[in-house]
Design an enzyme around this catalytic site. Structure first.
Site, PDB file in Angstrom:
ATOM      1  N   SER A  22      35.195 -22.171 -11.818  1.00  0.00           N
ATOM      2  CA  SER A  22      35.255 -21.100 -12.825  1.00  0.00           C
ATOM      3  C   SER A  22      36.658 -20.486 -12.882  1.00  0.00           C
ATOM      4  CB  SER A  22      34.193 -20.025 -12.553  1.00  0.00           C
ATOM      5  OG  SER A  22      34.488 -19.309 -11.382  1.00  0.00           O
ATOM      6  N   LYS A  74      40.026 -29.932   6.618  1.00  0.00           N
ATOM      7  CA  LYS A  74      41.473 -29.857   6.396  1.00  0.00           C
ATOM      8  C   LYS A  74      41.963 -31.048   5.568  1.00  0.00           C
ATOM      9  CE  LYS A  74      42.564 -32.043  10.820  1.00  0.00           C
ATOM     10  NZ  LYS A  74      43.279 -31.958  12.084  1.00  0.00           N
ATOM     11  N   MET A 101      38.015 -26.295  -0.581  1.00  0.00           N
ATOM     12  CA  MET A 101      37.453 -25.884   0.708  1.00  0.00           C
ATOM     13  C   MET A 101      38.099 -26.599   1.896  1.00  0.00           C
ATOM     14  SD  MET A 101      35.572 -23.551  -0.335  1.00  0.00           S
ATOM     15  CE  MET A 101      34.560 -23.089   1.060  1.00  0.00           C
ATOM     16  N   HIS A 120      41.428 -15.615  -3.021  1.00  0.00           N
ATOM     17  CA  HIS A 120      40.475 -15.310  -1.953  1.00  0.00           C
ATOM     18  C   HIS A 120      39.603 -14.132  -2.402  1.00  0.00           C
ATOM     19  CE1 HIS A 120      38.925 -15.133   2.096  1.00  0.00           C
ATOM     20  NE2 HIS A 120      39.081 -13.829   2.053  1.00  0.00           N
TER      21      HIS A 120
HETATM   22  C1  GRF Z   1      36.165 -18.209  -5.506  1.00  0.00           C
HETATM   23  O1  GRF Z   1      35.294 -17.156  -5.184  1.00  0.00           O
HETATM   24  C2  GRF Z   1      37.452 -18.117  -4.750  1.00  0.00           C
HETATM   25  O2  GRF Z   1      37.802 -16.829  -4.427  1.00  0.00           O
HETATM   26  C3  GRF Z   1      37.171 -18.902  -3.492  1.00  0.00           C
HETATM   27  O3  GRF Z   1      36.331 -19.945  -3.904  1.00  0.00           O
HETATM   28  C4  GRF Z   1      35.602 -19.554  -5.064  1.00  0.00           C
HETATM   29  C5  GRF Z   1      35.805 -20.623  -6.095  1.00  0.00           C
HETATM   30  O4  GRF Z   1      35.023 -20.415  -7.229  1.00  0.00           O
HETATM   31  N1  GRF Z   1      38.420 -19.338  -2.890  1.00  0.00           N
HETATM   32  P1  GRF Z   1      35.194 -21.322  -8.509  1.00  0.00           P
HETATM   33  O5  GRF Z   1      34.974 -22.762  -8.082  1.00  0.00           O
HETATM   34  O6  GRF Z   1      36.553 -21.109  -9.070  1.00  0.00           O
HETATM   35  O7  GRF Z   1      34.117 -20.864  -9.445  1.00  0.00           O
END
Ligand code: GRF
Length: 213
Positions: A22, A74, A101, A120
């Site tokens: 998103s 990682k 991730m 974040h």
């Molecule tokens: C977001 O909440 C961001 O802060 C975190 O991962 C999530 C990713 O959401 N790092 P999206 O895939 O962009 O919807």
């Protein structure tokens, strides 16, 4: 002298994500609306069926799945090299982590020094790590939020470009709070990238200076 913004070529962005994307969509939307002078040159995921890749295809953006095996959390070794050669192939100037991730390691940090951004879902330095909105709720803070920062060798420790606050409401659940944080994320990431694309971001130690002249 700072190059006039009118004459700047679009900032070439590569987006890395593992999930629904998103935040990536908010960047696509800002570019299409003409509020962000940038071009997404490729979207890469370490998850084969991640929705972020579907978004890329829908918008005619090159989409790539690149395995990051054998590591789980990682990006290193051969996989890191594979990512770097794709990023170079597409001429990426900036890497945008949007729900990617994995921890970024030395090889990529050095190849794109100061040019990797992350978002974040907390007001750093509070609540680094996973499910930060839950951490904030359980801790009992009254304000949560999100942070766009430059990635360094730590986890969620890099210099901060933009933060947006979100009040925690009496009847918030992790889900309602995360949803409201995401609304702010979708403003914060395009805002940070706009500053970068206009050449307004510089570093003074670990302080990000925004030049608004
Ligand atoms: C977001 O909440 C961001 O802060 C975190 O991962 C999530 C990713 O959401 N790092 P999206 O895939 O962009 O919807």
């Amino acid at each position: 002298m700072q190059q006039s913004n009118k004459n700047r070529p679009p900032l070439k962005i590569a987006v890395l994500g593992s999930g629904k994307g998103s935040n990536c969509q908010s960047i696509i939307d800002a570019i299409r609306a003409g509020t962000l002078n940038a071009r997404i040159v490729c979207i890469i995921s370490d998850v084969k069926n991640a929705f972020i890749l579907e978004r890329a295809q829908k918008h005619g953006i090159p989409a790539e799945y690149i395995s990051a095996a054998p590591f789980k959390t990682k990006l290193e070794g051969k996989a890191e090299q594979n990512y770097l050669s794709e990023l170079r192939k597409y001429g990426a100037e900036v890497i945008v982590l949007a729900g990617f991730m994995r921890i970024i390691k030395k090889g990529m940090l050095e190849a794109f020094a100061g040019r990797i951004l992350n978002i974040h879902p907390a007001l750093l330095p509070a609540f680094p790590g996973v499910e930060s909105w839950k951490q904030a709720l359980n801790y009992g803070t009254k304000i949560a939020g999100c942070t766009v920062h430059i990635v360094n060798e730590g986890t969620d420790t890099g210099p901060i470009i933009v933060q947006r606050a979100v009040p925690i409401l009496e009847n918030d659940t992790p889900e309602t709070l995360h949803a409201r944080i995401q609304v702010e994320e979708h403003k914060a990431y395009p805002e940070a990238l706009k500053l970068l694309s206009e050449g307004r971001v510089s570093l003074d130690g670990r302080r990000v200076k925004i030049n608004m002249d």
